[in-house]
Design an enzyme around this catalytic site. Structure first.
Site, PDB file in Angstrom:
ATOM      1  N   ASN A 182     -30.011 -72.641 -23.385  1.00 10.26           N
ATOM      2  CA  ASN A 182     -30.647 -73.874 -23.887  1.00 10.26           C
ATOM      3  C   ASN A 182     -30.759 -73.922 -25.421  1.00 10.26           C
ATOM      4  O   ASN A 182     -30.922 -75.000 -25.982  1.00 10.26           O
ATOM      5  CB  ASN A 182     -32.006 -74.116 -23.219  1.00 10.26           C
ATOM      6  CG  ASN A 182     -33.004 -73.006 -23.464  1.00 10.26           C
ATOM      7  OD1 ASN A 182     -32.637 -71.954 -23.964  1.00 10.26           O
ATOM      8  ND2 ASN A 182     -34.254 -73.241 -23.114  1.00 10.26           N
ATOM      9  N   GLU A 277     -38.094 -62.779 -24.209  1.00  3.86           N
ATOM     10  CA  GLU A 277     -38.761 -64.061 -23.971  1.00  3.86           C
ATOM     11  C   GLU A 277     -38.186 -64.581 -22.668  1.00  3.86           C
ATOM     12  O   GLU A 277     -37.019 -64.932 -22.589  1.00  3.86           O
ATOM     13  CB  GLU A 277     -38.472 -65.043 -25.111  1.00  3.86           C
ATOM     14  CG  GLU A 277     -39.109 -66.392 -24.870  1.00  3.86           C
ATOM     15  CD  GLU A 277     -38.424 -67.514 -25.630  1.00  3.86           C
ATOM     16  OE1 GLU A 277     -37.681 -67.251 -26.587  1.00  3.86           O
ATOM     17  OE2 GLU A 277     -38.637 -68.668 -25.232  1.00  3.86           O
ATOM     18  N   CYS A 311     -38.271 -73.163 -22.004  1.00  7.07           N
ATOM     19  CA  CYS A 311     -39.283 -72.268 -21.427  1.00  7.07           C
ATOM     20  C   CYS A 311     -40.677 -72.787 -21.767  1.00  7.07           C
ATOM     21  O   CYS A 311     -41.633 -72.513 -21.052  1.00  7.07           O
ATOM     22  CB  CYS A 311     -39.074 -70.848 -21.928  1.00  7.07           C
ATOM     23  SG  CYS A 311     -39.091 -70.730 -23.699  1.00  7.07           S
TER      24      CYS A 311
HETATM   25  O1  G3H Z   1     -36.623 -72.225 -24.022  1.00  9.78           O
HETATM   26  C1  G3H Z   1     -37.257 -71.512 -24.775  1.00  9.78           C
HETATM   27  C2  G3H Z   1     -37.417 -71.837 -26.186  1.00  9.78           C
HETATM   28  O2  G3H Z   1     -37.944 -70.735 -26.872  1.00  9.78           O
HETATM   29  C3  G3H Z   1     -38.274 -73.060 -26.371  1.00  9.78           C
HETATM   30  O3  G3H Z   1     -38.253 -73.431 -27.706  1.00  9.78           O
HETATM   31  O4  G3H Z   1     -40.318 -74.816 -27.814  1.00  9.78           O
HETATM   32  O5  G3H Z   1     -38.614 -74.935 -29.600  1.00  9.78           O
HETATM   33  O6  G3H Z   1     -38.147 -75.887 -27.353  1.00  9.78           O
HETATM   34  P1  G3H Z   1     -38.866 -74.845 -28.142  1.00  9.78           P
END
Ligand code: G3H
Length: 509
Positions: A182, A277, A311
């Site tokens: 993503n 993570e 996430c």
């Molecule tokens: O999908 C996991 C990412 O760390 C989320 O990052 O909050 O900038 O979309 P974000």
């Protein structure tokens, strides 16, 4: 004047097309090893499927174990002299990468659109945000790594005041970075830049969906002129090189972002520092005194941006029963305005990354349907495209109350008290982020304290950024903490040098 600008743009486009040409042979993207773009001796490639068309968009090399061995060996050799390269010089190269990355925003963002169906505007933001992250990291590295400590001995038994300890931070060696589909660019540079500024070398294994965007990003490092072998990128099937990479004795640190695979890696990896993570079931608690318009906007933005494939997406709404009808109505009004379609058109909701993901999301929806959840919209799916769906009156016996769909489906659980909301949050095996909407800041802080989450947002949806904020998950949501400063620290080790003076032959003072 206009003609001049046009000619410059044309020249830039030609230059970009020419430099990227060295990365491809017979329509297959090469992997990057020891400062060169190479074709794998496996003779095999892996298709990258466009989530929108569900056809092969690109092909990347299927690297084999021998090629992995080679990149790790060249990373090991290059790291030795990189660790002795002045800090300002390392920072200078990173600033150069940041500028090159931003110059190449368009071609990299185009890959994100095609490979992972990220809406065009978000794809653009991901690249620019990544350039900013690299620049910030270069600056922060100079501050964090330029400092050492000096300790004077104290009167522990048997110790005279003759010992002086100098500590500094030293690199770990070869860092393995594994970003998720993503954010294949942003969550790659969030690992690469701290590793490099700290004096490590780096091997990148990008996800297959997102591999070409990652290779283009890697090309920016190549253009900036980093030493050969310091940074490499291997592509291929996780089933063939995944375990080989993560269990390789030449790897000294692993930074991983993704799903359950992270738990498996943590069980197999040797004695190396891990930064993980993983998933999240980010809860959004709405109290009676909250600003419901603000809450509804954040629920929709937090729950549905990039079709819920973050996430940090809002993954469950816990709302006090007395205000639930009003909140659900407001959320539904906003959902109706979301556009659904291809990422090229900048739609809010775009196809999810794979057919397998779409099937998984559908299985959660069907389970909720069978168990009596209230569908606020009709469930609709075409290929990988799933229309946004709010499921009201979800109960704890439904899978969607606990599992993360990673898609545009959001459950609402009506609760009787704040205590019930906290119990639900803390019963989850995840503990990434949560959020609370209330006008009572004192109450918000007490609730935040009670929530077992790495981060709690007050009056806003969960989010990782700004990229220099600490970012961490409890329980199955991760190991260690990210954010620029934390990642730099994580990718170093403290080294002490102790100066022992001869015992004085006379009494001091
Ligand atoms: O999908 C996991 C990412 O760390 C989320 O990052 O909050 O900038 O979309 P974000």
């Amino acid at each position: 004047m206009c003609l001049f600008i046009y000619t410059n743009i044309l020249q830039l486009t030609v230059v970009i097309a020419t430099v990227f040409a060295e990365m491809v042979e017979n329509e297959v993207f090469k992997y990057y090893s020891n400062g060169e773009w190479k074709v794998s001796s496996s003779g095999k490639c892996v298709p990258v499927i466009n989530p929108t068309t569900r056809k092969t968009q690109y092909k990347v090399q299927a690297c084999n174990q021998e090629e992995v061995d080679n990149v790790i060996e060249s990373a090991r050799v290059a790291q030795k002299s990189w660790a002795k390269t002045p800090l300002w010089k390392r920072a200078e190269l990173l600033h150069k990468v940041a500028a090159i990355l931003k110059q190449h925003t368009k071609p990299i963002a185009d890959c994100l659109v095609k490979e992972i169906a990220k809406p065009a505007k978000d794809a653009h933001t991901e690249v620019v945000r990544s350039g900013d992250l690299v620049s910030y990291c270069a600056e922060e590295g100079i501050r964090v790594l330029g400092k050492g400590n000096y300790l004077v001995s104290d009167s522990f038994p048997g110790n005279e005041r003759t010992k002086y300890c100098l500590t500094s931070k030293i690199p770990l060696g070869v860092v393995l970075a594994i970003p998720p589909f993503n954010y294949p660019v942003n969550l790659a540079v969030s690992k690469i830049a701290p590793a490099l500024i700290a004096g490590n070398s780096l091997v990148l294994k990008p996800p297959t969906q997102g591999a070409v965007a990652a290779l283009h990003m890697m090309h920016c490092f190549h253009l900036a002129g980093f030493p050969k072998g310091l940074i490499s990128c291997v592509t291929g099937k996780g089933s063939e090189i995944g375990d080989f990479l993560t269990m390789h004795p030449g790897i000294n640190c692993i930074s991983f972002t993704g799903g359950d695979t992270g738990i498996a890696i943590s069980k197999k990896a040797g004695m190396v520092p891990l930064q993980m993570e993983l998933g999240g079931k980010d809860a959004c608690i709405i109290l009676e005194d909250s600003d419901l318009d603000l809450a509804a906007s954040n629920i929709v933005k937090g729950g549905f941006s990039y079709s819920g494939q973050r996430c940090t997406a809002v993954k469950v709404v816990l709302v006090i029963e007395s205000i639930a009808d009003t909140l659900v109505k407001k959320v539904n009004e906003k959902i109706e305005k979301l556009t659904v379609g291809p990422p090229e058109d900048n739609c809010d909701i775009t196809p999810v990354v794979t057919e397998c993901s779409a099937n998984f999301i559908e299985s959660l929806v069907m389970d909720a349907k069978q168990k009596g959840a209230k569908f606020c919209q009709e469930y609709r799916r075409e290929g990988n495209l799933i229309w946004p769906l709010l499921l009201d009156c979800v109960r704890s016996d439904m899978r969607i109350a606990w599992e993360e769909p990673f898609g545009p489906v959001l459950p609402v659980i009506r609760i009787g008290s704040v205590e019930e909301a906290i119990r639900h949050c803390n019963a989850s095996n995840f503990g990434l982020q949560g959020c609370i909407f209330t006008k009572d800041i004192n109450k918000a802080i007490l609730i935040s304290d009670a929530m077992e989450m790495g981060t709690v947002q007050i009056n806003s949806a969960p989010a990782r950024g700004p990229d220099h904020f600490p970012f961490q998950g409890l329980k199955d949501s991760g190991i260690g903490s990210q954010g620029i400063t934390n990642s730099i620290n994580m990718m170093t080790k403290v080294k002490s040098t102790v100066i022992n003076l001869p015992a004085p032959s006379y009494t001091m003072g």
